[in-house]
Motif scaffolding. Structure first.
Motif, mmCIF file in Angstrom:
data_model
loop_
_atom_site.group_PDB
_atom_site.id
_atom_site.type_symbol
_atom_site.label_atom_id
_atom_site.label_comp_id
_atom_site.label_asym_id
_atom_site.label_seq_id
_atom_site.Cartn_x
_atom_site.Cartn_y
_atom_site.Cartn_z
ATOM 1 N N ILE A 12 0.860 -1.186 0.000
ATOM 2 C CA ILE A 12 0.000 0.000 0.000
ATOM 3 C C ILE A 12 0.894 1.233 0.000
ATOM 4 C CG2 ILE A 12 -1.714 1.297 1.346
ATOM 5 C CD1 ILE A 12 -2.391 -1.571 2.617
ATOM 6 N N LEU A 13 0.704 2.102 -0.976
ATOM 7 C CA LEU A 13 1.444 3.373 -1.022
ATOM 8 C C LEU A 13 0.513 4.473 -0.547
ATOM 9 C CD1 LEU A 13 3.894 5.144 -1.999
ATOM 10 C CD2 LEU A 13 2.672 5.331 -4.180
ATOM 11 N N THR A 14 0.913 5.224 0.471
ATOM 12 C CA THR A 14 0.058 6.332 0.901
ATOM 13 C C THR A 14 0.757 7.668 0.690
ATOM 14 O OG1 THR A 14 0.786 6.332 3.235
ATOM 15 C CG2 THR A 14 -1.067 4.913 2.667
ATOM 16 N N GLY A 15 -0.078 8.701 0.505
ATOM 17 C CA GLY A 15 0.420 10.063 0.321
ATOM 18 C C GLY A 15 -0.331 11.027 1.219
ATOM 19 N N ALA A 16 -0.094 12.301 1.000
ATOM 20 C CA ALA A 16 -0.623 13.339 1.877
ATOM 21 C C ALA A 16 -2.151 13.277 2.004
ATOM 22 C CB ALA A 16 -0.191 14.709 1.364
ATOM 23 N N GLY A 17 -2.843 12.742 0.981
ATOM 24 C CA GLY A 17 -4.307 12.667 1.014
ATOM 25 C C GLY A 17 -4.838 11.798 2.134
ATOM 26 N N GLN A 99 4.674 8.073 1.823
ATOM 27 C CA GLN A 99 5.446 9.272 1.488
ATOM 28 C C GLN A 99 5.299 10.303 2.597
ATOM 29 O OE1 GLN A 99 4.756 10.247 -2.993
ATOM 30 N NE2 GLN A 99 3.011 9.057 -2.276
ATOM 31 N N ASN A 100 4.403 10.003 3.538
ATOM 32 C CA ASN A 100 4.125 10.980 4.589
ATOM 33 C C ASN A 100 5.214 10.962 5.640
ATOM 34 O OD1 ASN A 100 1.833 11.512 3.203
ATOM 35 N ND2 ASN A 100 0.466 10.408 4.600
ATOM 36 N N VAL A 101 5.465 12.139 6.187
ATOM 37 C CA VAL A 101 6.483 12.249 7.220
ATOM 38 C C VAL A 101 5.834 12.380 8.605
ATOM 39 C CG1 VAL A 101 8.322 13.071 5.731
ATOM 40 C CG2 VAL A 101 6.700 14.716 6.647
ATOM 41 N N ASP A 102 4.487 12.328 8.646
ATOM 42 C CA ASP A 102 3.824 12.273 9.951
ATOM 43 C C ASP A 102 3.853 10.829 10.458
ATOM 44 O OD1 ASP A 102 1.396 10.733 9.155
ATOM 45 O OD2 ASP A 102 0.876 12.516 8.002
ATOM 46 N N ASP A 103 3.421 10.658 11.716
ATOM 47 C CA ASP A 103 3.471 9.317 12.329
ATOM 48 C C ASP A 103 2.066 8.746 12.566
ATOM 49 O OD1 ASP A 103 2.746 11.118 14.312
ATOM 50 O OD2 ASP A 103 3.888 10.094 15.899
ATOM 51 N N LEU A 104 1.104 9.176 11.735
ATOM 52 C CA LEU A 104 -0.290 8.801 12.019
ATOM 53 C C LEU A 104 -0.577 7.332 11.730
ATOM 54 C CD1 LEU A 104 -2.210 12.038 10.925
ATOM 55 C CD2 LEU A 104 -1.386 11.362 13.178
ATOM 56 N N HIS A 105 0.133 6.720 10.765
ATOM 57 C CA HIS A 105 -0.053 5.270 10.572
ATOM 58 C C HIS A 105 0.351 4.521 11.840
ATOM 59 C CE1 HIS A 105 -1.171 5.223 6.394
ATOM 60 N NE2 HIS A 105 -0.054 5.800 5.987
ATOM 61 N N HIS A 117 10.140 8.849 2.624
ATOM 62 C CA HIS A 117 10.567 10.254 2.607
ATOM 63 C C HIS A 117 10.972 10.753 3.993
ATOM 64 C CE1 HIS A 117 8.218 11.063 -1.393
ATOM 65 N NE2 HIS A 117 9.350 10.421 -1.566
ATOM 66 N N GLY A 118 11.272 9.826 4.915
ATOM 67 C CA GLY A 118 11.726 10.213 6.239
ATOM 68 C C GLY A 118 10.571 10.531 7.172
ATOM 69 N N GLU A 119 10.910 11.163 8.315
ATOM 70 C CA GLU A 119 9.919 11.378 9.371
ATOM 71 C C GLU A 119 10.153 12.708 10.060
ATOM 72 O OE1 GLU A 119 9.204 7.886 12.001
ATOM 73 O OE2 GLU A 119 10.840 7.014 10.850
ATOM 74 N N HIS A 120 9.048 13.373 10.416
ATOM 75 C CA HIS A 120 9.158 14.614 11.186
ATOM 76 C C HIS A 120 9.750 14.391 12.563
ATOM 77 C CE1 HIS A 120 7.630 17.805 8.840
ATOM 78 N NE2 HIS A 120 6.364 17.437 8.827
ATOM 79 N N LEU A 121 9.474 13.226 13.144
ATOM 80 C CA LEU A 121 9.851 13.017 14.539
ATOM 81 C C LEU A 121 11.179 12.294 14.693
ATOM 82 C CD1 LEU A 121 6.350 12.287 16.147
ATOM 83 C CD2 LEU A 121 7.635 14.423 16.046
ATOM 84 N N THR A 122 12.000 12.327 13.647
ATOM 85 C CA THR A 122 13.399 11.937 13.825
ATOM 86 C C THR A 122 14.261 13.041 13.210
ATOM 87 O OG1 THR A 122 13.516 10.660 11.767
ATOM 88 C CG2 THR A 122 12.980 9.432 13.759
ATOM 89 N N VAL A 123 15.511 13.108 13.670
ATOM 90 C CA VAL A 123 16.470 14.055 13.092
ATOM 91 C C VAL A 123 17.701 13.283 12.650
ATOM 92 C CG1 VAL A 123 15.707 16.081 14.364
ATOM 93 C CG2 VAL A 123 17.425 14.564 15.383
ATOM 94 N N TRP A 124 18.431 13.889 11.742
ATOM 95 C CA TRP A 124 19.608 13.257 11.153
ATOM 96 C C TRP A 124 20.814 14.160 11.423
ATOM 97 C CZ3 TRP A 124 20.734 13.869 5.286
ATOM 98 C CH2 TRP A 124 21.922 13.201 4.961
#
Ligand code: NAD
Length: 241
Positions: A12-17, A99-105, A117-124
């Protein structure tokens, strides 16, 4: 399309929608502007080099904002599918490539989620290459917990950078009997090319979106509507409710 019982492995590919009904803006919702900024300014390595403070502040605000949002019925339904599918007789694997960088899944309870595409709640840390879970701001240039360098950046894949874990995604697409695309415009590659690859490798393909995506012609079936309605319906069909 084949009856659902024929499928074993589902990608399953998910996006901003899929997160739009949780109150998180999609990428292209406001005429090329993303949360009032040009994509080139806040989502490219060149933009970061030009004005790091602007970019860090932008992601600091989004990091705070997503922590106030909650999963919607689409995230909940996908988490249910993820949890229940492997236990079904004949059920195989479910992989949610987002593709979402939120953690809602994850907050809905999904276990097999790959953030390409990475995650908002991690840093590099660009000095030592470590990644850390992070909920606070970066604007003051806090030290990396591993090497102490003031070199932390958002762990988000910007335009012009290579998405994460592409080998794993390609292998999962090769094993998939069914590929489902949810809430994505089909404008951003390589994700936009997954449907063609999945088809070539033998999977059936289904699109769930508010409007036809750019690659709509590649899908065996398209269902148009809100993710919070279409996704629970489809998951119910798959699980035989
Ligand atoms: P996009 O904004 O290009 O496309 C979103 C798609 O979702 C559109 O086709 C739209 O019609 C559809 N949509 C909108 N509301 C919907 C709903 N309620 N139900 C079903 N479909 C709906 O986003 P994209 O395709 O994901 O790609 C662009 C990039 O945006 C990605 O790189 C991603 O990292 C980034 N992004 C992520 C988030 C997030 O993490 N939530 C938010 C904005 C952008």
């Amino acid at each position: 399309m084949a009856p659902m019982t024929r499928y074993r492995n589902i990608v399953i590919l998910t996006g901003a929608g899929v997160s739009a009904e949780s109150g998180i803006d999609t990428f292209r919702s406001a005429g090329g502007l993303w949360e009032q900024h040009r994509v080139e300014d806040v989502a490219t390595p060149e933009g970061f080099a030009r004005d790091p403070d602007l970019v860090l502040r932008f992601y600091d605000m989004r990091r705070v904002a997503i922590q106030t949002k909650v999963p919607n019925a689409a995230h909940e339904a996908l988490a249910r599918l993820d949890r229940e599918w492997a236990g079904r007789s004949g059920g195989g694997e479910v992989l949610i490539v987002t593709q979402n960088v939120d953690d809602l899944h994850e907050r809905a309870g999904a276990l097999n989620v790959l953030h390409m595409h990475g995650e908002h709640l991690t840093v590099w840390c660009t000095a030592c290459d470590a990644r850390h879970r992070w909920t606070g701001p970066l604007i003051e240039r806090p030290p990396c917990p591993a090497c102490a360098a003031p070199s932390l950046r958002p762990d988000v894949v910007w335009f012009g950078e290579v998405p994460y874990r592409m080998d794993e995604i390609t292998e999962a697409l090769a094993r998939a009997d069914l590929f489902v695309s949810i809430g994505t415009s089909g404008a951003v590659y390589p994700a936009a090319g997954f449907v063609r690859l999945a088809r070539e490798l033998g999977a059936d393909t289904l699109e769930l979106n508010l409007e036809r995506s750019q690659g709509s012609a590649w899908f065996d079936e398209t269902r148009l509507g809100a993710a919070s309605v279409l996704v629970p319906q489809w998951v119910g069909e798959v699980l035989g409710d």
